[in-house]
Design a protein around this motif. Structure first.
Motif, mmCIF file in Angstrom:
data_model
loop_
_atom_site.group_PDB
_atom_site.id
_atom_site.type_symbol
_atom_site.label_atom_id
_atom_site.label_comp_id
_atom_site.label_asym_id
_atom_site.label_seq_id
_atom_site.Cartn_x
_atom_site.Cartn_y
_atom_site.Cartn_z
ATOM 1 N N SER A 79 0.831 -1.199 0.000
ATOM 2 C CA SER A 79 0.000 0.000 0.000
ATOM 3 C C SER A 79 0.870 1.256 0.000
ATOM 4 C CB SER A 79 -0.919 -0.015 1.229
ATOM 5 O OG SER A 79 -1.726 1.128 1.239
ATOM 6 N N THR A 82 2.597 1.567 -3.353
ATOM 7 C CA THR A 82 1.626 1.987 -4.373
ATOM 8 C C THR A 82 1.480 3.499 -4.361
ATOM 9 O OG1 THR A 82 0.392 -0.090 -4.206
ATOM 10 C CG2 THR A 82 -0.785 1.788 -5.123
ATOM 11 N N ASN A 83 1.351 4.053 -3.153
ATOM 12 C CA ASN A 83 1.206 5.508 -3.036
ATOM 13 C C ASN A 83 2.442 6.243 -3.543
ATOM 14 O OD1 ASN A 83 -1.377 5.299 -1.970
ATOM 15 N ND2 ASN A 83 -0.627 5.163 0.128
ATOM 16 N N ILE A 144 -3.574 0.172 -11.465
ATOM 17 C CA ILE A 144 -2.969 0.068 -10.129
ATOM 18 C C ILE A 144 -3.962 0.519 -9.065
ATOM 19 C CG2 ILE A 144 -1.207 1.101 -8.612
ATOM 20 C CD1 ILE A 144 0.707 0.977 -11.050
ATOM 21 N N ARG A 145 -4.686 1.596 -9.338
ATOM 22 C CA ARG A 145 -5.689 2.084 -8.372
ATOM 23 C C ARG A 145 -6.819 1.067 -8.192
ATOM 24 N NH1 ARG A 145 -5.250 8.203 -10.340
ATOM 25 N NH2 ARG A 145 -3.889 8.935 -8.682
ATOM 26 N N ASN A 147 -6.558 -2.175 -8.647
ATOM 27 C CA ASN A 147 -5.978 -3.287 -7.883
ATOM 28 C C ASN A 147 -5.858 -2.946 -6.402
ATOM 29 O OD1 ASN A 147 -5.735 -4.923 -10.100
ATOM 30 N ND2 ASN A 147 -3.549 -4.621 -10.380
ATOM 31 N N GLN A 148 -5.486 -1.701 -6.125
ATOM 32 C CA GLN A 148 -5.341 -1.277 -4.730
ATOM 33 C C GLN A 148 -6.685 -1.376 -4.000
ATOM 34 O OE1 GLN A 148 -4.267 2.864 -4.117
ATOM 35 N NE2 GLN A 148 -3.096 2.366 -2.290
ATOM 36 N N LEU A 151 -7.514 -5.087 -3.537
ATOM 37 C CA LEU A 151 -6.668 -5.661 -2.488
ATOM 38 C C LEU A 151 -7.215 -5.302 -1.109
ATOM 39 C CD1 LEU A 151 -3.977 -7.189 -1.934
ATOM 40 C CD2 LEU A 151 -2.880 -4.960 -1.832
ATOM 41 N N TYR A 152 -7.619 -4.049 -0.945
ATOM 42 C CA TYR A 152 -8.190 -3.601 0.332
ATOM 43 C C TYR A 152 -9.485 -4.365 0.629
ATOM 44 C CZ TYR A 152 -10.383 -0.661 3.846
ATOM 45 O OH TYR A 152 -11.008 -0.222 4.985
#
Length: 199
Positions: A79, A82-83, A144-145, A147-148, A151-152
């Protein structure tokens, strides 16, 4: 009216004096109450403090489970990374887009209509070229966003599934019985009957 109010107050105070004698608790203590389980204590206390029971119980499970600790660390790491990755790319893209917006705003103050049209066309051409050149980057950022978020969501589902057995243990250790409620209803009914007889 005063007589009814006085009679009601008197009846309530008499009954409350009678009820002040210690009674057996309606639900017997059990293994979860007697055990110094941190999960049990969280279930019993955190709701009243407004805590999120799922996260708090999961946090307790984390303390004694190296596998969960490793998983939690990897999720936190990805996480954070990613940021960092997104910020690096979006900062550059945002600056370019801000430039084109500012250039267009500035061109609005040009009074020569021919010169204004020409410069606005140049601005738009440059913006279109930049956007086209970086469309793949924007698509990857979007992925990517997505997926993020996924994932959360999966981690949230995992935490709920992991903590469901804990709340079920708590429920099984605290079986709810009707005895206390029935007894209370009887007291209410008795008081109502007494009040009806008062004049």
């Amino acid at each position: 009216m005063k007589k009814i109010l006085f009679a009601t107050t008197l009846a309530l105070s008499v009954l409350s004096c009678r009820e002040s004698q210690p009674q057996n608790p309606p639900i017997l203590e059990n293994a979860v109450d007697n055990a110094e389980s941190s999960v049990s204590s969280i279930v019993k206390s955190d709701y009243s403090r407004g805590g999120n029971l799922v996260n708090n119980i999961y946090g307790e499970l984390l303390k004694n489970d190296k596998t969960l600790q490793d998983l939690d660390k990897r999720i936190a790491d990805i996480s954070n990374k990613t940021n960092i990755v997104l910020n690096e790319y979006t900062n550059i893209i945002d600056k370019s887009e801000n430039y084109y917006r500012d250039a267009k705003n500035l061109s609005g103050s040009i009074t020569d209509s021919i010169a204004k049209r020409e410069i606005e066309k140049e601005i738009q051409n440059s913006a279109d070229k930049y956007s086209l050149k970086n469309q793949t980057i924007k698509d990857l950022i979007k992925k990517i966003r997505t997926n993020q978020g996924a994932l959360y969501e999966q981690y949230t589902i995992f935490k709920i599934r992991k903590t469901l057995p804990e709340i079920e243990k708590y429920q099984n250790a605290h079986p709810l019985k009707t005895d206390s409620l029935d007894h209370f209803i009887n007291k209410q009914n008795k008081l109502m009957e007494e009040l009806k007889k008062l004049k």
